[in-house]
Design a protein around this motif. Structure first.
Motif, PDB file in Angstrom:
ATOM      1  N   GLN A   1      -6.299   4.762   5.136  1.00  0.00           N
ATOM      2  CA  GLN A   1      -5.265   3.720   5.098  1.00  0.00           C
ATOM      3  C   GLN A   1      -4.518   3.692   6.432  1.00  0.00           C
TER       4      GLN A   1
ATOM      5  N   CYS B   1      -6.850  -9.171  -0.116  1.00  0.00           N
ATOM      6  CA  CYS B   1      -6.817  -8.370   1.113  1.00  0.00           C
ATOM      7  C   CYS B   1      -6.421  -6.926   0.825  1.00  0.00           C
ATOM      8  N   HIS B   2      -5.506  -6.722  -0.105  1.00  0.00           N
ATOM      9  CA  HIS B   2      -5.137  -5.349  -0.471  1.00  0.00           C
ATOM     10  C   HIS B   2      -6.342  -4.609  -1.048  1.00  0.00           C
TER      11      HIS B   2
ATOM     12  N   VAL C   1      -8.605  -3.696   1.855  1.00  0.00           N
ATOM     13  CA  VAL C   1      -8.071  -2.559   2.612  1.00  0.00           C
ATOM     14  C   VAL C   1      -8.378  -1.251   1.887  1.00  0.00           C
TER      15      VAL C   1
ATOM     16  N   SER D   1     -10.794   1.525   3.515  1.00  0.00           N
ATOM     17  CA  SER D   1     -10.135   2.805   3.776  1.00  0.00           C
ATOM     18  C   SER D   1     -10.883   3.945   3.090  1.00  0.00           C
TER      19      SER D   1
ATOM     20  N   ALA E   1     -10.591  -2.182   7.788  1.00  0.00           N
ATOM     21  CA  ALA E   1      -9.369  -2.139   6.976  1.00  0.00           C
ATOM     22  C   ALA E   1      -8.190  -2.701   7.757  1.00  0.00           C
TER      23      ALA E   1
ATOM     24  N   TYR F   1      -8.056  -6.550   7.759  1.00  0.00           N
ATOM     25  CA  TYR F   1      -7.487  -7.122   6.536  1.00  0.00           C
ATOM     26  C   TYR F   1      -5.985  -6.854   6.452  1.00  0.00           C
ATOM     27  N   GLN F   2      -5.548  -5.693   6.961  1.00  0.00           N
ATOM     28  CA  GLN F   2      -4.121  -5.398   6.971  1.00  0.00           C
ATOM     29  C   GLN F   2      -3.386  -6.400   7.857  1.00  0.00           C
TER      30      GLN F   2
END
Length: 647
Positions: free
Chosen positions: A312, A468-469, A472, A476, A484, A487-488
């Motif tokens: 992350q 998107c979450h 990620v 991750s 990741a 997308y973040q």
């Protein structure tokens, strides 16, 4: 290309690393600037009010004094009120020294080892977390009380050595006085946000005095605070490494990451799966959580959960650094947590923990039971409906989609995935269904799900953030940090767009000079609104137009202006502006997008005249001898009703 805010945050982070003391001084100066501007404007307003009242009093213009001075006095009162921000005390079970002697002795030993100040209260909660809160007893004058909040699941999930590292980290915040400085910064932010909210809701003409400054100040100040918060986390980690050792600190961070994964991905989903089988929530749920937290590291998915946390990235606005950054700062590789034999809860609480576990279970049961019972009844109804649809054989597209969702809700994802895949392969265009398919596949680590998530985002922008979450989390957990991060970045772009849209569509942004467009609704939609409005007593006329917006123009923004019916004899007006606006707003919300409803009177009369000239704007007009064309501006509540809604 990076956003200007991200570039600024990167520069601030580099400066904070190189000059921590100077950076802290910069943040303090910005906070002082915020207060200075607010107090300066209030002082000028107070002086102007005094001069105005004195001059008009000398002229014996009492009526004018009331009309002109009251709005200024309200503004002054609002500003003074916003300066008094009350911070809430943390909630939890208060632990006395006699309740847990071994735990209290460990806390005191680590407090002394870190050089932290006196601890006034220890609280036990049901969260996988720990924290220190410093609250002033005398408001802006200080005299702080220190609260240590400990999550019982955290005690159950860590070893004694790891728990000591957690304590040392939290006491590092006290010894660094992070809480006091953070509370002061929180007061500054809360003050300005309260001022902005009060002015936006009231539509006060003076809001521009504050908004011009706030639009620059708020994102600038928030950038500085975000970087400072991460800097303070690193400082607290260093304090923990000195007092408890860097290996114990790293082990605690990784252990908590695995326990978080267990609770969020295994334990709580398993608990709520029981809605399908039983009419009420299970008893002793925290006893099950207690046992599960101890064995989380032995779960076959523990490595996956740890990998997800390690992958992350740190988002520009995050208040905490990522796990990988914190481990790198400690200079320790990520240790894979070993299964527990004796937890910190076993060693420091022993048998006395049973009563707190039981108390938390009973509290949770009472809070969850009503919603659980409703969901169980919904499940039974859905089961019956699914059986009816399956017995019908061939179904049209709408009923087939309904059956698909019922299978998902009744039998779960494993049974629904084949049906969901068939729906997507047949060219289905329901964004919610495609999102569910993508979510199910991504959760199973099937990369095919990303394509369905992308399709859902393409069909409906409301799925951008949740999709998107999920992406990620997927990248991750598989160690693909660059993907990741992409997308973040998209999440941050979407959040900024939504914030800009909220500002443009707020009540305070409603202007007489707004560009008004035809509503563009289908005839059946207009007819549905007209029929619903006709059932509301007290409405004479309704205008519906669409405001031209620059942020998220694909999301329509409706302006609804309501003119009330008036009786000929005074004192019998039984319909308040706010009440009618509230009812009409609920009627137009299903149209989608965002909406503002206001009375076509007082300050919005000119806007209503402009709206009436837009083609097709008048969607309802009542008749009858009891109505009057005379505007209702003489009514004290004429401009009181205004609401912002989002469907």
């Amino acid at each position: 290309m990076s956003h200007p805010d991200e570039a600024r945050l990167a520069r601030l982070a580099e400066y904070a690393r190189a000059h921590p003391s100077l950076y802290r001084a910069r943040v303090a100066a910005l906070a002082v600037l915020g207060y200075a501007y607010l107090l300066g404007v209030l002082a000028l307003l107070a002086f102007a009010t005094a001069v105005l009242v004195y001059g008009l009093f000398r002229m014996r213009a009492t009526a004018i004094i009331v009309k002109l001075a009251l709005p200024l006095l309200w503004l002054l009162g609002m500003g003074v009120k916003s300066l008094w921000i009350r911070l809430e005390e943390p909630k939890g079970i208060v632990l006395r020294p006699s309740d847990a002697p071994a735990l209290m002795a460990e806390i005191e030993a680590m407090r002394r080892a870190t050089g932290a100040g006196r601890l006034h209260r220890v609280l036990l909660t049901d969260e996988m977390n720990a924290g220190v809160t410093q609250l002033p007893r005398l408001g802006v004058f200080g005299w702080y009380r220190n609260y240590l909040v400990l999550g019982l699941p955290l005690l159950a999930a860590t070893t004694v050595e790891e728990f000591r590292a957690v304590l040392a980290h939290e006491f590092g915040h006290i010894s660094g006085r992070h809480g006091r400085f953070g509370n002061w910064l929180h007061r500054v932010r809360s003050t300005w946000h309260r001022v902005a909210e009060e002015l936006r809701e009231s539509g006060h003409a003076a809001q521009g005095i504050f908004n011009v400054f706030f639009r620059w100040y708020a994102p600038f100040f928030d950038s500085y605070i975000a970087v400072l918060s991460r800097q303070q986390e690193f400082e607290a980690d260093r304090a923990a490494a000195r007092a408890a050792g860097a290996p114990a600190s790293a082990a605690a961070l990784c252990r908590v990451a695995v326990a978080d994964g267990y609770l969020g991905r295994a334990f709580w989903p398993g608990v709520f799966e029981g809605i399908r089988q039983q009419p009420g929530p299970p008893a002793a749920v925290f006893q099950r959580l207690w046992d599960g937290a101890r064995t989380a590291a032995a779960d076959a998915r523990a490595g996956e959960w740890l990998g997800e946390s390690l992958g992350q990235p740190t988002a520009p606005w995050d208040s905490h650094p990522s796990l990988s950054e914190r481990l790198a700062a400690l200079g320790v590789a990520a240790p894979a947590p070993e299964p527990l034999t004796v937890s910190a809860a076993d060693a420091l609480l022993g048998a006395s923990a049973a009563r707190w576990v039981d108390q938390m279970s009973r509290t949770w049961w009472g809070a969850v039971h009503p919603a659980w019972a409703r969901e169980h009844q919904n499940f039974l109804r859905n089961s019956e409906r699914r059986q009816v649809l399956e017995a019908e054989g061939e179904l049209d597209a709408e009923r087939a989609l309904e059956r698909l969702h019922l299978v998902m809700g009744v039998r779960g994802g494993d049974a629904a995935v084949p049906l969901l895949r068939a729906y997507a392969e047949a060219g289905g265009r329901d964004a919610g269904t495609l999102f569910i398919l993508g979510q199910e596949l991504v959760t199973r680590r099937d990369e095919e799900g990303l394509a369905h998530l992308a399709r859902a985002m393409e069909l409906d922008a409301n799925f951008i953030l949740p999709a998107c979450h999920l992406a990620v989390q997927y990248f991750s957990s598989t160690g693909r940090r660059d993907e990741a991060a992409a997308y973040q970045a998209r999440i941050q772009d979407r959040v900024r767009a939504l914030e800009a849209a909220d500002g443009e569509r707020s009540v305070g942004a409603l202007r007489n000079g707004d560009v008004l467009l035809p509503h563009g609704l289908a005839a059946q939609q207009v007819e549905a609104v007209r029929e619903a409005v006709a059932l509301v007593r007290g409405i004479k006329r309704v205008l519906l137009v669409r405001k031209q917006v620059s942020a998220l123009p694909e999301m329509p923004h409706w302006i609804v202006l309501v003119q009330r019916r008036r009786r000929f004899w005074p004192g019998r007006d039984s319909w308040t502006a706010a009440g009618l606006v509230e009812q009409v707003l609920r009627i137009v919300e299903p149209l989608g997008g965002t909406s503002i409803a206001a009375t076509a009177e007082g300050k919005y009369r000119r806007l209503a005249r402009r709206a009436a000239k837009v083609h097709g704007a008048e969607i309802y007009r009542a008749g009858g001898w009891m109505t009057s064309s005379r505007p209702a501006a003489d009514n004290p509540g004429a401009s009181a009703g205004i609401r912002l809604g989002r469907s």
